[in-house]
Design a protein around this motif. Structure first.
Motif, mmCIF file in Angstrom:
data_model
loop_
_atom_site.group_PDB
_atom_site.id
_atom_site.type_symbol
_atom_site.label_atom_id
_atom_site.label_comp_id
_atom_site.label_asym_id
_atom_site.label_seq_id
_atom_site.Cartn_x
_atom_site.Cartn_y
_atom_site.Cartn_z
ATOM 1 N N ALA A 66 -2.641 7.602 -3.689
ATOM 2 C CA ALA A 66 -2.309 6.285 -3.145
ATOM 3 C C ALA A 66 -2.304 5.240 -4.255
ATOM 4 O O ALA A 66 -2.745 5.493 -5.382
ATOM 5 C CB ALA A 66 -3.296 5.899 -2.054
ATOM 6 N N ASP A 92 5.176 5.325 2.345
ATOM 7 C CA ASP A 92 4.744 6.719 2.217
ATOM 8 C C ASP A 92 5.836 7.474 1.476
ATOM 9 O O ASP A 92 6.962 7.607 1.970
ATOM 10 C CB ASP A 92 4.520 7.331 3.602
ATOM 11 N N THR A 148 1.124 5.382 -0.049
ATOM 12 C CA THR A 148 0.468 6.658 0.197
ATOM 13 C C THR A 148 1.463 7.779 -0.103
ATOM 14 O O THR A 148 2.644 7.526 -0.368
ATOM 15 C CB THR A 148 -0.016 6.776 1.653
ATOM 16 N N ASN A 203 0.843 -1.188 0.000
ATOM 17 C CA ASN A 203 0.000 0.000 0.000
ATOM 18 C C ASN A 203 0.882 1.243 0.000
ATOM 19 O O ASN A 203 1.681 1.431 0.919
ATOM 20 C CB ASN A 203 -0.913 0.008 1.230
#
Length: 402
Positions: free
Chosen positions: A381, A374, A286, A284
């Motif tokens: 995202a 991040d 971001t 993931n």
């Protein structure tokens, strides 16, 4: 099963939507298991597809693309595993068309309503006597054997059924797919199928499929290789009786959400069942400059062989994540990147933080691993899925034909 809200989307036991029938049979393309089958709608269905960008696109894939693009409508799809009918020259194209015609005759429908899908070994001629015998033995039943008949190195069928309410009508969406190796799609995966009894125009379905594939199947990778036979196809026969769906329909967002859930689940199943894999990996991202770059970085990290080997070895070597990020062309704050694995932060402001090495190593032995990145370069995202790289992957592919 009872629905409590018009907008509820419920996962349920595998079932075909209204009006769909299937069957499978063993014809000898693979030993000791069904290797051929079909899926049929009792009425012509709106259809959409996305296909491999590999330059050596297989004959059945080309034929199905041509068939669907001509009028975005089909009524049946015939599938086989054990032989890809790829790189077989003019005879491969002729064999794919023969499959189409034989099936159409058996079903008493127009050949232009029949799609073809094949998967397996590349470069071997399709044994048409076996194919014809197989089609002649297929029946119209409620069997789900086709979900197994399309498998190659997969360890299990990959299926999902969702139910929702559209315009006060119950609607069912069922998806199934195969894919374990040669997975680095630039369209879809090896073979994927979604069928629904919802009413939606073919052009609208094509638009929805293309958009959703970019967020799901195009965000998985197993080994960095793209098959010659990759294809995802959708059929919508309208037998649920809802108003034909488009952006102006108040329940269209419900259908879109359910459709994305189906494709996301199938994509995750493929990533987790990668050849020899022991772990599903989710990345993931971001803080990306834009969504495209977020997706790019997520897929770069999950697709890095160094990262995949790190996860297999349960080694919290976060430097491998950093190198994967740095190889992309995405905007990155090189002094502000954060990396976490399974909820434990390993990197802050692009340098190591204090963390419990043993705790992270233990968490890397789980069957699912989540990496969070991040980039500190924006507000967008991205997400991608993959698997670890194991000794078994090499073993499987060193003897794939034997």
């Amino acid at each position: 099963m009872q629905m409590t809200s018009e907008n509820s989307i419920l996962t349920t036991k595998f079932a075909w939507p209204l009006g769909y029938y299937s069957d499978s049979v063993h014809v000898g393309l693979k030993p000791n298991q069904d290797d051929m089958g079909w899926l049929y709608s009792k009425v012509p269905a709106a259809a959409a597809g996305v296909y491999t960008t590999n330059q050596f696109q297989a004959a059945p894939t080309k034929l199905t693309k041509q068939t669907i693009n001509s009028h975005h409508q089909i009524q049946a799809v015939v599938m086989n595993s054990g032989n890809a009918n790829s790189c077989n020259g003019p005879s491969g194209w002729a064999d794919a068309m023969t499959m189409q015609k034989i099936a159409a005759k058996k079903l008493a429908i127009d050949p232009n309503l029949v799609a073809i899908a094949s998967t397996g070994v590349i470069g071997e001629p399709l044994p048409m006597a076996k194919i014809q015998a197989g089609i002649n033995h297929l029946a119209l039943s409620q069997s789900k054997g086709i979900t197994k008949a399309i498998l190659t190195t997969d360890t299990h069928p990959k299926t999902i059924t969702l139910k929702c309410v559209i315009n006060n009508r119950p609607v069912t969406l069922t998806g199934f797919c195969k894919g374990s190796g040669m997975i680095h799609p630039n369209m879809a995966t090896m073979l994927g199928f979604v069928v629904t009894d919802a009413a939606i125009e073919g052009s609208q379905l094509q638009k929805l499929l293309r958009t959703t594939v970019d967020e799901t199947f195009n965000q998985i990778t197993v080994d960095g290789d793209t098959s010659t036979n990759d294809m995802v196809m959708v059929m919508a026969n309208g037998l649920a009786g809802n108003e034909s769906l488009n952006e102006t329909n108040e329940d269209y967002p419900t259908f879109v959400t359910a459709f994305k859930q189906v494709l996301t689940k199938l994509a995750q199943e493929i990533a987790g069942d990668g050849e020899g894999a022991s772990k599903l990996v989710e990345v993931n991202v971001t803080g990306a400059y834009n969504h495209t770059e977020g997706q790019q970085v997520a897929k770069a990290v999950v697709g890095s062989n160094l990262v995949k080997a790190m996860i297999f070895g349960a080694d919290a070597n976060w430097g491998r994540v950093m190198q994967a990020i740095g190889q992309t062309t995405a905007h990155v704050d090189v002094n502000g990147v954060r990396v976490a694995i399974n909820g434990t932060q390993l990197v802050k402001n692009s340098v190591a933080t204090e963390f419990d090495e043993a705790k992270v190593a233990a968490s890397l032995k789980n069957s699912q691993v989540t990496i969070e990145v991040d980039l500190n370069a924006g507000s967008a995202a991205g997400t991608a899925w993959g698997c670890d790289l194991t000794y078994k992957y090499v073993q499987i592919n060193a003897s794939y034909r034997s």
